[in-house]
Each structure stands twice: as C-alpha cells, then as structure tokens.
Enzyme design. Structure first.
Site, mmCIF file in Angstrom:
data_model
loop_
_atom_site.group_PDB
_atom_site.id
_atom_site.type_symbol
_atom_site.label_atom_id
_atom_site.label_comp_id
_atom_site.label_asym_id
_atom_site.label_seq_id
_atom_site.Cartn_x
_atom_site.Cartn_y
_atom_site.Cartn_z
ATOM 1 N N LYS A 79 0.798 -0.947 -0.368
ATOM 2 C CA LYS A 79 0.341 0.158 0.235
ATOM 3 C C LYS A 79 0.891 1.216 -0.225
ATOM 4 O O LYS A 79 1.724 1.185 1.168
ATOM 5 C CB LYS A 79 -1.018 -0.445 1.151
ATOM 6 C CG LYS A 79 -2.184 0.665 1.654
ATOM 7 C CD LYS A 79 -2.328 0.734 2.122
ATOM 8 C CE LYS A 79 -3.596 2.108 2.770
ATOM 9 N NZ LYS A 79 -4.238 1.553 3.938
ATOM 10 N N SER B 47 -9.836 1.693 3.326
ATOM 11 C CA SER B 47 -8.932 2.059 2.146
ATOM 12 C C SER B 47 -7.982 1.835 1.166
ATOM 13 O O SER B 47 -6.982 1.917 0.185
ATOM 14 C CB SER B 47 -7.937 3.506 2.593
ATOM 15 O OG SER B 47 -7.462 2.838 3.453
ATOM 16 N N SER C 197 -9.743 -0.533 7.210
ATOM 17 C CA SER C 197 -9.222 -0.597 6.004
ATOM 18 C C SER C 197 -8.658 -2.098 5.221
ATOM 19 O O SER C 197 -8.263 -1.385 4.145
ATOM 20 C CB SER C 197 -8.278 0.623 5.474
ATOM 21 O OG SER C 197 -8.762 1.663 5.167
HETATM 22 N N1 GLN Z 1 -12.682 3.836 6.361
HETATM 23 C C1 GLN Z 1 -12.511 4.357 7.409
HETATM 24 C C2 GLN Z 1 -12.250 5.983 7.307
HETATM 25 O O1 GLN Z 1 -12.638 5.822 6.015
HETATM 26 C C3 GLN Z 1 -11.242 3.842 7.136
HETATM 27 C C4 GLN Z 1 -10.144 3.556 7.168
HETATM 28 C C5 GLN Z 1 -9.221 3.532 7.665
HETATM 29 O O2 GLN Z 1 -9.068 1.809 8.261
HETATM 30 N N2 GLN Z 1 -8.156 3.796 6.346
HETATM 31 O O3 GLN Z 1 -11.941 6.585 8.436
#
Ligand code: GLN
Length: 493
Positions: A80, A159, A183
C-alpha cells in the site's frame, strides 16, 4: 507455466521455489506481466519492475546456495502506498506528497524486504487512507476485479483498495495494507480475499504515513488464511523505533493453524443486527454461525451495549488525530509547494490544492473537535466513550473466545455511489470500527457470494494479542466456506 504461477498462494509458491520447480525471477515476471495486462484496474500508483527483478534474482542466487532468507524469499508482494519505501515514490494517494521519495524504509516493509519478499509496486489507496471505497485517491479510483455482469465497475473497498484488488486479480501473491477503522478487512471482504488487522501494537507503525496514530495498524491481505499467518510472522514484532509497538513475545502464527475450533465459545453480538442491512448479510452471518457450530464451537449470544456510539466516536477521534498528523504538510518539508505572496498564503495554497475534499473535511472536523471550548465536549467525550466500548469487549471476552459478525453491511457497490453522502460512506465501517477503537485483532474471511455474484466476508474479532485463535477460527470458516477466490475478471481474460 507463466499463467499458472500467478495462481499460487504463498504456501504453494514457497513449496515450488524450495523444490526448484520455478525461479523467483519466473514467478516475479509472471506477476509483472499480469500487472501490465491489468492496468485498466488502476491498482498501482507506482510499479517497480526493475527493483522487483533485481530482488528476484538476488533471491534466486541465495536459493542456489541453499541460503533462503526466509519463508517468503523470492515471493512477489504489493505494498500500500502509505508505507515509506526507500528510494521509491511514496504518495499516500495525495497530491500533497508529489515527488516524495523517502530515504528510509518502514519497519514492516523492511522486515519483508530483509527476508526476501519481492515488492512489485505501490498500490492505490484512499488519500491518506481516509475512505471505504478507494475513490478519494488523487490517482483516481481503483477498480474491483469482481463484477456483477452488468458492465458496471465496483469499488474494491477502502482504503487499502489497490492492495486488496491486486491480490484478488492475481497481480501479486499477497499484499500489505493498513487498517484504522476497517481498511484491511472491508476491502478484503469486497474483493473475496482474506484481510487481517492485527492487535494494535503487534506490527510497528514506524515509517507508515500516519492517519490516526492510536488506531493505525498494518496487516496482510492474502488468498488464504495460512498465507496471512506466514505474512504476520514476518511483519510483526516489537520495534524500539515505535513507542506504541508492544514489547510482547511473537508466537509462531503459522504453527497455530490446524488447531480447529472445538470447544471455543463464539460470541454473537445482538447489537450488530442492524436495521436495513440486506437479507444476504443476515443469511451469511447465520451460515457462519452454523459452520462454526458444525466444527465444534459453541455460539453464545452476547451484548456490546455501546456499539451504537462507535461510529460517532471514531469520527471524532480519527479526524482529531488526522488534523494533528497532517499539520506537517505545509509546502516546506515534503512534496508539493504552491507559491504565494506571503508564507501564510503559501501554506494556504499548498494545503488547499494539495489535499482533496475528504482530507480537508477531516482536518476541519478534527481541528474543530480539538479547539478550545469544544475539546471537552467532543474529543474528551469521545475518548471516554472509547473506553466504554473497549470495556464492552473486555466483559464479553470473559465468557467468549471470539466474536463473529459480518465484515461489512453490503457487498461492493458501483463506483460513484455514496460519493455525495459521507454518512452513507462512513456506515461501511459499522462492523469493523468498534474493534479498531478497542485495539483488537480482526480478520475478514471470504465466505460466499451475494445473489449478484459479488463476494461477502465474515469477520472474527479476538482478544488482544490472540491472533492465533483468530487465525484458527478463520481457517475453520475458510474450510467450511470453500470459497473460490477467482473473480470474473480472471475468467473473462
Ligand atoms: N473507512 C474508514 C475511514 O474512512 C477507515 C479507513 C481506514 O481504516 N484507514 O476512516
């Protein structure tokens, strides 16, 4: 030969390399070709073919001397683009990090690199990991290789969308992501693969671009539970460079596999039955309960009474920490600089143009929640509720060994949906955020398809630092589900 090499799990690739059935260079080339052929999915921000081939050849040279550096020596992985990688562009999916090439390597990627894993590229993600659909990336949306046959592209989740989809599309044997509120687990569910978020503190955060420091945690995305255990064995461990990395013994996660679930008590939290969730989610959950029961576990109804406060709490704590962490992007130290007449104007221009809408929204919410006068009403209150949520889990784990829930309230949706409605987007994390707030390990296992043919995941939550039990139960679900991880994208090809 070339095509079948991209089918292999880590376990299979490890065995094939050890038996000299193919070389790391062949294995790596097969994946690099697949990456090139799948550029329409937009899963990589940076491809690193030269570096990958160089590392693959070095792996082959070590193996020729019977000196493999570790179980993943010579196996291609994707990273990532939130992990700093020495000498390789690192963007966090943001315009503000334009041209940022770290001079250092994150601890987790260094652990993988130093034991021979071959990085094939840096994957697409939501900007600064803020999102659930990989649609906030400055580099454009990543696409899910799964589709419903209606010609519409689905989101891979977020994400870590690029990392999850790259594993599902067989562009790498495995990948790594980060999970702040879901995420790793949610994109794994959307892409029909396994995603493990370890206990907070299990893997070092050093060298990972920070979003919300008290929540961020690195973990593996793989096509099998066994592969997740192998990856975690390499990624985890105490790191003196990260004061929040836990000084605990690292067990042998792979050795924990095969133990089964006989006698384990699995909590089914009643608060996770949410109104309006599609029937297919409830049906999958019931199926999961039956599978674990058939394998010898005992389902137990439990209550986690503060669940309904988890999302509001997360959306105060997360943005508050993000607003503080992202203060460093000022046009002076990293990446983009947009000039202005004065220093203040330069800051404003750089941050105004460098950050996308979702990041600006979170910085504003976070700054507000931390400001004098509102700090007690929002931030301190959220911290107190967070403690209550963690306490709910602690109480539950006095009677159960694990908790089973769905991973997400829906399957992958069409790119563009929920874009104008941040609250609808935030609801994606309803089942994953509570465990994040409590710092607990969680895993998503691909468990079935919805009526449209899109994958759905089941989510297991464990006690702190008990990834071994989480992995064992995940393996039981994997065996029962017998999920075929080949998406339509590969069948059509
Ligand atoms: N979808 C969640 C957010 O928007 C989690 C994102 C994540 O785990 N990085 O914050």
């Amino acid at each position: 030969m070339t095509d079948s090499l991209t089918e292999l799990t880590i376990v299979q690739a490890r065995d094939g390399l050890a038996a000299r059935e193919f070389s790391s260079e062949e294995l790596t080339r097969a994946h690099l070709n697949a990456i090139e052929a799948a550029r329409d999915l937009n899963l990589f921000i940076t491809e690193t073919p030269d570096l990958a081939l160089e590392r693959a050849r070095a792996a082959d040279a070590r193996r020729a001397k019977d000196a493999a550096a570790g179980p993943m020596d010579g196996i291609p992985i994707a990273v990532k683009d939130l992990f700093c990688t020495e000498g390789v562009l690192t963007t966090a999916g943001s315009h503000i990090l334009d041209g940022f090439t770290p001079t250092y390597e994150s601890t987790v990627t260094a652990n993988l690199r130093d034991t021979g894993a071959v990085m094939v590229g840096k994957t697409n993600l939501d900007e600064f990991a803020m999102g659930s659909a990989n649609v906030t990336s400055y580099y454009g949306p990543a696409k899910n290789p799964w589709n419903a046959g209606d010609g519409k592209n689905r989101v891979p989740g977020g994400s870590s969308g690029g990392s999850a989809a790259a594993v599902a599309a067989h562009l790498c044997s495995a990948s790594i992501g980060t999970d702040t509120g879901g995420s790793i687990r949610q994109p794994a569910a959307f892409c029909g693969i396994v995603g493990l978020k370890p206990t907070y503190g299990r893997c070092s955060r050093w060298g990972i671009i920070a979003f919300a420091s008290s929540l961020d945690q690195a973990g593996p995305l793989t096509r099998s539970v066994g592969d997740a255990a192998i990856m975690l064995d390499i990624m985890a461990g105490h790191d003196a460079k990260d004061s929040t990395s836990a000084p605990v013994e690292k067990p042998d996660f792979e050795a924990a596999l095969g133990g089964g679930v006989r006698g384990l008590k699995v909590g089914i939290p009643r608060e996770y039955r949410i109104e309006g969730a599609p029937d297919e989610i409830e049906a999958l959950w019931q199926q999961g309960i039956e599978w674990l029961k058939d394998a010898g576990a005992e389902p137990v109804d439990i209550t986690l009474p503060h669940t309904k406060y988890a999302l509001p709490t997360y959306y105060i704590v997360g943005p508050a920490e993000a607003s503080s962490n992202l203060a460093r992007y000022d046009g002076v130290r990293y990446g983009l600089r947009v000039p202005g007449e004065t220093l203040d104007e330069m800051y404003e221009n750089t941050r105004g143009q460098g950050f996308g809408a979702e990041v600006r929204r979170r910085v504003l919410i976070g700054t507000y929640a931390l400001s004098a006068g509102y700090y007690d009403a929002y931030y301190v209150k959220a911290q107190k509720v967070r403690t209550l949520i963690a306490h709910d889990f602690k109480t539950a784990f006095e009677t159960v060994d694990l908790i089973l829930t769905p991973t997400a309230p829906s399957a992958a949706f069409v790119i563009g949906e929920k874009m104008d409605d941040p609250i609808a987007m935030y609801l994606n994390d309803i089942f994953t955020v509570p465990a994040s707030l409590a710092g607990l390990p969680g895993i998503s296992v691909p468990a079935g398809l919805n009526p449209e043919g899109l994958p759905l995941g089941l989510h297991l939550i464990g006690r702190p630092f008990d990834e071994e039990t989480v992995l064992r139960a995940a393996e039981a679900l994997e065996t029962a589900a017998g999920f075929n991880t080949r998406p339509a994208y590969l069948k059509d090809a």
